[in-house]
Scaffold this motif. Structure first.
Motif, mmCIF file in Angstrom:
data_model
loop_
_atom_site.group_PDB
_atom_site.id
_atom_site.type_symbol
_atom_site.label_atom_id
_atom_site.label_comp_id
_atom_site.label_asym_id
_atom_site.label_seq_id
_atom_site.Cartn_x
_atom_site.Cartn_y
_atom_site.Cartn_z
ATOM 1 N N GLY A 1 0.912 -1.256 -0.054
ATOM 2 C CA GLY A 1 -0.026 -0.097 -0.006
ATOM 3 C C GLY A 1 1.057 1.409 -0.070
ATOM 4 O O GLY A 1 1.848 1.324 -0.880
ATOM 5 N N SER A 2 0.557 2.242 0.731
ATOM 6 C CA SER A 2 1.195 3.523 0.996
ATOM 7 C C SER A 2 2.244 3.549 2.050
ATOM 8 O O SER A 2 2.953 4.509 2.159
ATOM 9 C CB SER A 2 0.009 4.364 1.323
ATOM 10 O OG SER A 2 -0.327 4.134 2.801
ATOM 11 N N GLY A 3 2.803 2.334 2.245
ATOM 12 C CA GLY A 3 3.814 2.186 3.467
ATOM 13 C C GLY A 3 3.508 2.134 4.628
ATOM 14 O O GLY A 3 2.419 1.947 4.727
ATOM 15 N N VAL A 4 4.278 1.945 5.524
ATOM 16 C CA VAL A 4 3.870 1.782 7.029
ATOM 17 C C VAL A 4 4.723 2.680 7.761
ATOM 18 O O VAL A 4 6.114 2.610 7.897
ATOM 19 C CB VAL A 4 4.230 0.440 7.541
ATOM 20 C CG1 VAL A 4 4.028 0.209 8.986
ATOM 21 C CG2 VAL A 4 3.314 -0.399 6.588
ATOM 22 N N GLY A 5 3.996 3.615 8.670
ATOM 23 C CA GLY A 5 4.730 4.448 9.617
ATOM 24 C C GLY A 5 4.459 4.064 11.178
ATOM 25 O O GLY A 5 3.245 3.483 10.984
ATOM 26 N N ASP A 6 5.264 3.955 11.960
ATOM 27 C CA ASP A 6 5.044 3.325 13.504
ATOM 28 C C ASP A 6 5.396 4.554 14.107
ATOM 29 O O ASP A 6 5.930 4.222 15.130
ATOM 30 C CB ASP A 6 5.670 2.182 13.453
ATOM 31 C CG ASP A 6 5.474 1.265 14.637
ATOM 32 O OD1 ASP A 6 4.361 1.552 15.203
ATOM 33 O OD2 ASP A 6 6.396 0.901 15.304
ATOM 34 N N GLY A 7 4.781 5.611 14.101
ATOM 35 C CA GLY A 7 5.071 6.911 15.315
ATOM 36 C C GLY A 7 4.346 6.288 16.518
ATOM 37 O O GLY A 7 5.005 6.868 17.676
ATOM 38 N N SER A 8 3.689 5.280 16.585
ATOM 39 C CA SER A 8 2.852 5.179 18.032
ATOM 40 C C SER A 8 3.867 3.926 18.551
ATOM 41 O O SER A 8 3.713 3.262 19.743
ATOM 42 C CB SER A 8 1.579 4.526 17.842
ATOM 43 O OG SER A 8 0.781 5.640 17.408
ATOM 44 N N GLY A 9 4.842 3.166 17.867
ATOM 45 C CA GLY A 9 5.620 2.098 18.398
ATOM 46 C C GLY A 9 4.984 0.960 18.576
ATOM 47 O O GLY A 9 5.533 0.035 19.284
ATOM 48 N N LEU A 10 3.836 0.688 17.834
ATOM 49 C CA LEU A 10 3.114 -0.510 18.053
ATOM 50 C C LEU A 10 3.704 -1.701 17.226
ATOM 51 O O LEU A 10 3.185 -2.982 17.397
ATOM 52 C CB LEU A 10 1.693 -0.361 17.957
ATOM 53 C CG LEU A 10 0.841 0.588 18.751
ATOM 54 C CD1 LEU A 10 -0.658 0.924 18.283
ATOM 55 C CD2 LEU A 10 0.989 -0.030 20.227
ATOM 56 N N LEU A 11 4.704 -1.212 16.328
ATOM 57 C CA LEU A 11 5.159 -2.499 15.544
ATOM 58 C C LEU A 11 6.729 -2.354 15.693
ATOM 59 O O LEU A 11 7.493 -2.951 14.770
ATOM 60 C CB LEU A 11 4.596 -2.172 13.845
ATOM 61 C CG LEU A 11 3.421 -2.353 13.668
ATOM 62 C CD1 LEU A 11 3.212 -1.567 12.186
ATOM 63 C CD2 LEU A 11 2.852 -3.605 13.553
#
Length: 341
Positions: A16-26
């Motif tokens: 998809g559009s990529g993955v950002g993990d600003g919340s640190g859940l990944l």
């Protein structure tokens, strides 16, 4: 299901559009495929849609967050296949599916669709399946068709090697834009779904078959975490055979083989199968909610199927904080501070 499987050892590719993990859940469980020509950086999700899907599939359970993905120990492989506006092409999807299969993804969750396929896309789907990857894709675009537009098949879900998924609303209801122009294999919750975005804090809501696709991909990761020896064909057959059945002949034009049932998908022993030895787990301190008996009629079965999915995910869609207004299918906007109650 977390007593039996949390998706350990399973890699799920999110296209998809990529993955950002600003919340640190990944954190510690995200890998990034190389940037494709013309596509967004998979590590910087400007649209937010890919991050949302990855969270539904594999977000970690953290105290105080009120949210967790279905398979919080699975790894996520982020594959950017859209531009910065969230659109893609058949050939770019083909490159993304190939990249995911080459990097060992057991499940490939395609979050976007195109109206027409290509030889490259058809070939990429076949090669991924041959390598043992289950390709899951929306049976329709997230954007509702206009009243003048006749529903039509979309790709890659129109290919027979792909598991085509459609969305259901609360209580198992079909959404207003219920007509799907192509094949449907499974249904899953997909309307008014809550999930994390790419930035720290806050949650988003979204509606469409792509979110149902994430639910099925997460369920597949749970199954493979408990039954790692399954082939892609066996995994497909298991997901379809254990779904909550609609009334009437199968597959149903709108519901396929029924609503995905993650409890049965993981635990049921099918003909000619033996149950694997349960993996070692740390006992949970929370009480387990037991599923209700399987209903016999069609309409209650759909409602119970969604309810069972909700129980099995142990609070997947609980909201700890304020939820942003309803997300748009391709342009996600974070909630404003003054929108909070």
């Amino acid at each position: 299901m977390w007593q039996l499987s949390r998706g350990d050892g399973v890699t799920v590719a999110v296209l998809g559009s990529g993955v950002g993990d600003g919340s640190g859940l990944l954190v510690g469980r995200t890998d990034f495929a190389p940037k494709l020509d013309g596509a967004a950086d998979p590590a910087h999700d400007c649209v937010g849609h890919g991050s949302f899907l990855a969270g539904l599939i594999a977000a970690d359970r953290r105290d105080g967050t009120g949210f967790a993905g279905l398979a919080p120990r699975a790894r996520v492989l982020a594959v950017g296949v859209t531009d910065d506006t969230g659109t893609t092409t058949a050939d770019r999807l083909a490159q993304g599916i190939t990249a995911a299969a080459d990097r060992g993804a057991r499940v490939i969750a395609v979050g976007v669709t195109v109206p027409e396929g290509s030889d490259a896309l058809a070939g990429a789907v076949r090669r991924a399946r041959a390598k043992g990857a289950l390709v899951v894709a929306p049976a329709a675009p997230d954007t509702a068709p206009s009243a003048q537009t006749k529903p039509a098949p979309v790709y890659p879900s129109a290919y027979p090697e792909v598991l085509a998924v459609r969305d259901l609303g609360p209580a198992g209801a079909l959404p207003d834009n219920a007509a799907v122009g192509g094949r449907v294999d499974l249904a899953a919750p997909g309307d008014a779904v809550t999930g994390p975005g790419p930035a720290a804090g806050g949650y988003y809501t979204g509606t469409g078959p792509s979110f149902a696709t994430a639910f099925v991909a997460g369920t597949a990761a749970l199954v493979l975490g408990y039954r790692p020896a399954l082939t892609a064909d066996q995994l497909t057959a298991r997901l379809e055979a254990t779904a909550y059945r609609p009334a009437g002949p199968l597959p149903d034009p709108q519901l396929g083989y029924g609503t995905v049932d993650l409890v049965s998908a993981v635990t049921t022993t099918l003909d000619h199968e033996t149950s694997p030895a349960p993996p070692p787990t740390t006992p949970s301190t929370s009480a387990l909610a037991m599923p209700p008996p399987r209903p016999s009629s069609g309409a209650p079965a759909q409602a119970a199927g969604v309810a069972l999915t909700a129980l099995g995910t142990i609070g997947l869609v609980a909201i700890a904080g304020a939820v942003s207004p309803r997300g748009r299918a391709r342009r996600w906007q974070p909630a404003k501070a003054d929108d909070a109650p």
